[in-house]
Each structure stands twice: as structure tokens, then as C-alpha cells.
Motif scaffolding. Structure first.
Motif, PDB file in Angstrom:
ATOM      1  N   ARG A 239      12.217  -5.304  15.358  1.00  0.00           N
ATOM      2  CA  ARG A 239      11.360  -5.819  16.504  1.00  0.00           C
ATOM      3  C   ARG A 239      12.318  -5.723  17.589  1.00  0.00           C
ATOM      4  NH1 ARG A 239       5.851  -7.396  14.098  1.00  0.00           N
ATOM      5  NH2 ARG A 239       5.207  -5.592  12.887  1.00  0.00           N
ATOM      6  N   GLU A 240      13.235  -6.316  17.769  1.00  0.00           N
ATOM      7  CA  GLU A 240      13.269  -6.795  18.925  1.00  0.00           C
ATOM      8  C   GLU A 240      13.618  -5.430  20.104  1.00  0.00           C
ATOM      9  OE1 GLU A 240      17.494  -7.719  19.011  1.00  0.00           O
ATOM     10  OE2 GLU A 240      16.816 -10.120  20.029  1.00  0.00           O
ATOM     11  N   LYS A 241      13.692  -4.738  19.229  1.00  0.00           N
ATOM     12  CA  LYS A 241      14.257  -2.756  20.317  1.00  0.00           C
ATOM     13  C   LYS A 241      13.266  -2.475  20.776  1.00  0.00           C
ATOM     14  CE  LYS A 241      18.644  -1.740  18.704  1.00  0.00           C
ATOM     15  NZ  LYS A 241      19.551  -1.084  18.310  1.00  0.00           N
ATOM     16  N   ILE A 242      11.810  -2.956  19.389  1.00  0.00           N
ATOM     17  CA  ILE A 242      10.842  -2.220  19.695  1.00  0.00           C
ATOM     18  C   ILE A 242      10.429  -2.903  21.028  1.00  0.00           C
ATOM     19  CG2 ILE A 242       8.960  -1.490  19.189  1.00  0.00           C
ATOM     20  CD1 ILE A 242       9.763  -1.574  16.479  1.00  0.00           C
ATOM     21  N   LEU A 243      10.395  -4.415  21.064  1.00  0.00           N
ATOM     22  CA  LEU A 243       9.321  -5.120  21.868  1.00  0.00           C
ATOM     23  C   LEU A 243      10.290  -4.843  22.743  1.00  0.00           C
ATOM     24  CD1 LEU A 243       8.934  -8.152  20.202  1.00  0.00           C
ATOM     25  CD2 LEU A 243       7.332  -6.615  21.115  1.00  0.00           C
ATOM     26  N   THR A 244      11.395  -4.577  23.770  1.00  0.00           N
ATOM     27  CA  THR A 244      12.179  -4.600  24.615  1.00  0.00           C
ATOM     28  C   THR A 244      12.183  -3.223  25.389  1.00  0.00           C
ATOM     29  OG1 THR A 244      14.226  -6.178  24.172  1.00  0.00           O
ATOM     30  CG2 THR A 244      14.492  -4.120  25.159  1.00  0.00           C
TER      31      THR A 244
ATOM     32  N   LEU B  46       8.545  -1.770  25.519  1.00  0.00           N
ATOM     33  CA  LEU B  46       8.242  -2.083  25.511  1.00  0.00           C
ATOM     34  C   LEU B  46       7.581  -2.865  26.860  1.00  0.00           C
ATOM     35  CD1 LEU B  46       5.408  -2.530  22.183  1.00  0.00           C
ATOM     36  CD2 LEU B  46       5.586  -0.373  23.663  1.00  0.00           C
ATOM     37  N   HIS B  47       8.791  -3.898  27.172  1.00  0.00           N
ATOM     38  CA  HIS B  47       9.303  -4.578  28.070  1.00  0.00           C
ATOM     39  C   HIS B  47       9.188  -3.808  29.502  1.00  0.00           C
ATOM     40  CE1 HIS B  47       9.475  -8.573  30.369  1.00  0.00           C
ATOM     41  NE2 HIS B  47      11.187  -7.544  31.144  1.00  0.00           N
ATOM     42  N   ALA B  48       9.973  -2.361  29.228  1.00  0.00           N
ATOM     43  CA  ALA B  48      10.437  -1.620  29.649  1.00  0.00           C
ATOM     44  C   ALA B  48       9.369  -0.945  30.176  1.00  0.00           C
ATOM     45  CB  ALA B  48      11.960  -0.034  29.799  1.00  0.00           C
TER      46      ALA B  48
ATOM     47  N   ASP C 124       4.522   0.544  13.100  1.00  0.00           N
ATOM     48  CA  ASP C 124       5.642  -0.106  11.866  1.00  0.00           C
ATOM     49  C   ASP C 124       5.591  -0.470  10.912  1.00  0.00           C
ATOM     50  OD1 ASP C 124       5.395  -2.801  12.628  1.00  0.00           O
ATOM     51  OD2 ASP C 124       7.298  -3.161  13.871  1.00  0.00           O
TER      52      ASP C 124
ATOM     53  N   GLN D 220      14.167   3.951  27.869  1.00  0.00           N
ATOM     54  CA  GLN D 220      14.703   2.812  27.036  1.00  0.00           C
ATOM     55  C   GLN D 220      15.497   2.651  25.733  1.00  0.00           C
ATOM     56  OE1 GLN D 220      15.801  -0.320  28.799  1.00  0.00           O
ATOM     57  NE2 GLN D 220      16.456  -1.210  26.917  1.00  0.00           N
TER      58      GLN D 220
ATOM     59  N   MET E  46      19.481   2.961  23.958  1.00  0.00           N
ATOM     60  CA  MET E  46      19.706   1.767  22.405  1.00  0.00           C
ATOM     61  C   MET E  46      19.502   2.524  21.418  1.00  0.00           C
ATOM     62  SD  MET E  46      17.062  -1.843  23.299  1.00  0.00           S
ATOM     63  CE  MET E  46      15.544  -0.622  23.509  1.00  0.00           C
TER      64      MET E  46
ATOM     65  N   MET F 194      13.229 -11.282  21.891  1.00  0.00           N
ATOM     66  CA  MET F 194      14.258 -11.435  23.132  1.00  0.00           C
ATOM     67  C   MET F 194      13.719 -10.639  23.959  1.00  0.00           C
ATOM     68  SD  MET F 194      17.541 -12.867  22.371  1.00  0.00           S
ATOM     69  CE  MET F 194      18.393 -11.593  22.300  1.00  0.00           C
ATOM     70  N   ILE F 195      14.034 -10.046  24.804  1.00  0.00           N
ATOM     71  CA  ILE F 195      14.477  -8.206  25.667  1.00  0.00           C
ATOM     72  C   ILE F 195      16.158  -8.906  25.676  1.00  0.00           C
ATOM     73  CG2 ILE F 195      13.748  -7.465  27.743  1.00  0.00           C
ATOM     74  CD1 ILE F 195      11.442  -7.544  25.444  1.00  0.00           C
ATOM     75  N   ILE F 196      16.458  -6.850  25.360  1.00  0.00           N
ATOM     76  CA  ILE F 196      17.774  -6.661  25.222  1.00  0.00           C
ATOM     77  C   ILE F 196      17.843  -5.936  26.206  1.00  0.00           C
ATOM     78  CG2 ILE F 196      18.428  -7.930  23.159  1.00  0.00           C
ATOM     79  CD1 ILE F 196      17.876  -5.226  22.226  1.00  0.00           C
TER      80      ILE F 196
ATOM     81  N   ILE G  32      17.730  -3.987  29.218  1.00  0.00           N
ATOM     82  CA  ILE G  32      17.014  -2.834  29.743  1.00  0.00           C
ATOM     83  C   ILE G  32      17.939  -2.005  30.644  1.00  0.00           C
ATOM     84  CG2 ILE G  32      14.985  -2.748  31.719  1.00  0.00           C
ATOM     85  CD1 ILE G  32      14.178  -3.851  29.643  1.00  0.00           C
ATOM     86  N   ILE G  33      17.654  -1.094  30.527  1.00  0.00           N
ATOM     87  CA  ILE G  33      18.367   0.313  32.043  1.00  0.00           C
ATOM     88  C   ILE G  33      18.080  -0.482  33.436  1.00  0.00           C
ATOM     89  CG2 ILE G  33      18.347   2.174  32.294  1.00  0.00           C
ATOM     90  CD1 ILE G  33      16.897   2.494  29.829  1.00  0.00           C
TER      91      ILE G  33
ATOM     92  N   ILE H  83      15.478   0.570  35.765  1.00  0.00           N
ATOM     93  CA  ILE H  83      14.289   0.088  35.792  1.00  0.00           C
ATOM     94  C   ILE H  83      14.223  -1.025  36.099  1.00  0.00           C
ATOM     95  CG2 ILE H  83      12.722  -0.354  33.508  1.00  0.00           C
ATOM     96  CD1 ILE H  83      13.651   2.279  32.372  1.00  0.00           C
TER      97      ILE H  83
ATOM     98  N   ILE I 125       0.651  -6.509  23.723  1.00  0.00           N
ATOM     99  CA  ILE I 125       0.906  -5.382  22.734  1.00  0.00           C
ATOM    100  C   ILE I 125      -0.019  -6.001  21.291  1.00  0.00           C
ATOM    101  CG2 ILE I 125       3.277  -4.761  21.747  1.00  0.00           C
ATOM    102  CD1 ILE I 125       4.269  -6.226  24.587  1.00  0.00           C
TER     103      ILE I 125
ATOM    104  N   PHE J 133       0.452  -5.260  16.885  1.00  0.00           N
ATOM    105  CA  PHE J 133       1.231  -4.625  15.857  1.00  0.00           C
ATOM    106  C   PHE J 133       0.436  -4.348  14.795  1.00  0.00           C
ATOM    107  CE2 PHE J 133       5.029  -6.504  18.303  1.00  0.00           C
ATOM    108  CZ  PHE J 133       6.007  -5.613  17.944  1.00  0.00           C
ATOM    109  N   ASN J 134       0.399  -3.433  14.534  1.00  0.00           N
ATOM    110  CA  ASN J 134      -0.615  -2.423  13.219  1.00  0.00           C
ATOM    111  C   ASN J 134      -1.814  -2.677  13.537  1.00  0.00           C
ATOM    112  OD1 ASN J 134       1.767  -1.442  11.676  1.00  0.00           O
ATOM    113  ND2 ASN J 134       2.154  -3.567  11.597  1.00  0.00           N
TER     114      ASN J 134
END
Lengths: 184, 184
Positions: A25-30, A32-34, A53, A120, A124, B1-3, B5-6, B9, B178, B180-181
């Protein structure tokens, strides 16, 4: 001479076969942040994101939207994640300008923000594929969206089944896409 | 947590004031190469690019497309480069699917490929701004485009007049974009 293309642009390709490994989920949210850092007409940010998901939801959704004439997209029913890109069309600035220009700005905006997700994701280690061929009416109904909202595109997301070399993209139209200061 | 970002962007912002320094053709072509690596519906690559970097052409074009109700975009008349993003609408796959789906795929594709230009430009130290508010009919006429072609958007490009910190983008809709589902 071409210089120094951004890596995710250079290495991206459409991925339709995914490993079964779920996406964090962390990667999905990243992603969506982008997406939310994207520009939009008059900065109205018309995009809304529904992340699918949960395998049960994905299966039920896929049965609705990838069947009949849309079954060419059945591969997407196995994607670990589907992101539905919806637009809120109830935005006055867009409505007036779009009517004058005959340009549905929210479609452009969906393209822009969705590509932030794609790039993005690539960065990743995730593969993705834009999906325009699905039953859009049934997709809206599935989530009981209000009339002002509309799912315009889907993006499939997941770890690629195998690693791909960047493909050597063939340009259409004989590569003749660019002219300077004129069009002939 | 956001990790992670490019960078392009993360650091992109819309730039409307440019230094007078011209933009090297090499950099313009690199942006357009990046654009051509973008995905498109059925890989039809409907985009065509008209680069305006001759000041005389830019001035004549600007007089046509940024006047009257479009004069809010007059700032763009001073941009060192304007890239007109045109679409070839004479593509059968797009036509049939678009009619069924009521989604003009070429608009999405223009959004995707244009954002590759914007991000690649950012990566090379150039500023850019999407322009949707211009006299699109007159733009087509200016270049005597065939009926199948249509200029959908412009992108202004140049070295920024001053360096900008990345802005702290405020999210609309209370940041509530956002789910989810489900959609509630």
C-alpha cells in the motif's frame, strides 16, 4: 542529438503479466501522491482514484468490465492492482472553457496525472499498463458513482512477471512527427 | 508514508516567466523524444508536434491565439518556445472505440505525451506551463492544418526567469481523492 532522457521514461514499457506478489500500500500511495502533484487546467485537480487491491473486489469488477466486446482486456483481471481514474466533471471552470474550446480538459488532466502514476511505478520497480478498453458504464455502476463522476481510464499495476529490456519503440508515421515553425 | 518521489515530479511547477535566453534545439528535441516514448491507446501515437521557436512566428501566432477572451494567456507570447500538441484524429481504432466508450482517447494520449515533455524539460533545467486557454480554431488555421489534425494544447518552454522552490501544493477536495475498493 538526444541527451539524458529520464530513466523511468526511457525504461517504461506496458506490462500485462504480473507476479502474484501483492503490491505494498505504501507504494500505491506513493504513486498516487505523485499523481496529485500533476498540473491540471486551472489547477482544479479533477481526478479521483479508486484503488482495487482486494482480490474479491477485483474479480467481481473484472467480470463486469472485461467481458463481451471488452474481453480483449481480460488479462487485466489478474493484475494485483487496478487503479480507476475517475474525473469529477462538475467543475464550472472546466465546463465553460471546454464548451468554448471543444476540449474536454478533464481528459487531458487524467492523462497527465495517470502518467505520473506510471512513471513513479516504473521508478519503484512496478510494471503498469494503461487500460482504455473496458466497459466504462459498468465500471461507474459497480462503484455506484454519483452522476458527476466518471471513470475515464484504468491503470493495471504490479510486479512484472519477468524483467523486460526497454523495448526499441518503433515510431509511427515514418517518425515524421515534428516540424519547426511551420506545418507542411 | 510517501517514499522517494521522482525528482522532476517533485520539483515541477508551472513557470510563466522566462529568461530571454533561447532554448537549444538539442534540448527541445530531447523533450520531444521523451514525448514519443509515451504510451498511447493501441499504440497509435496520434501526436504531432509543431515547435515555435522563431520569435517572428511566435509573435504572429500569439497575436492570433492569445487575444480577445484568450488574453489572460498573453504572458505566453513571451515564452522562448511554444510547442503545439496536435492530434491526428483520422485513426480508425480510436474512432470506433471512442464512439463506443464516449472517451476521446487522443485527448488522454496528448495529456500523457505532453507530460513527458514537461518532466523531461524540468530534468534539464527548463521551466514549462501547459496552456489550454487559447484560440484553438485560429491556431489550426495559422498553420493551415488539414481537417484531420487539431491542436489540442500548447506547452510554453524556456529557462525560468528565477529559480523556484518546489511549491507546497494544496490538494483540493480536502485531499479526499483516494479510496480503496469502494467509493462512498
Amino acid at each position: 542529438m538526444i541527451i539524458d532522457i529520464i530513466t523511468p521514461i526511457l525504461e517504461r514499457r506496458s506490462v500485462r503479466k504480473f507476479a502474484e506478489r501483492p503490491v505494498e500500500r505504501e507504494k500505491i500511495l506513493t504513486c498516487l501522491h505523485a499523481a496529485q502533484l500533476a498540473p491540471s487546467a486551472e489547477n482544479v485537480q479533477p481526478w479521483r482514484f479508486i484503488v482495487i487491491d482486494d482480490p474479491a473486489v477485483r474479480d467481481a469488477f473484472s467480470k463486469q468490465v472485461f467481458s463481451g466486446i471488452y474481453s480483449a482486456t481480460r488479462w487485466a483481471a489478474k493484475a494485483p492492482v487496478l487503479i480507476a481514474l475517475a474525473a469529477d466533471r462538475n467543475i464550472i471552470a472546466h465546463g465553460v472553457a471546454a464548451a468554448l474550446q471543444k476540449i474536454p480538459y478533464y481528459m487531458i488532466d487524467i492523462g497527465i496525472c495517470g502518467e505520473h502514476i506510471v512513471l513513479q511505478a516504473q521508478h519503484m520497480g512496478l510494471g503498469s499498463c494503461w487500460i482504455g478498453w473496458f466497459n466504462a458504464r459498468k465500471a461507474d455502476t459497480f462503484f455506484r458513482l454519483p452522476a458527476k463522476m466518471r471513470i475515464c481510464e484504468l491503470i493495471a499495476l504490479g510486479y512484472p512477471e519477468k524483467s523486460h529490456a526497454p523495448r526499441n519503440k518503433k515510431l509511427k508515421n515514418g517518425g515524421n512527427m515534428i516540424q519547426f515553425n511551420t506545418w507542411t
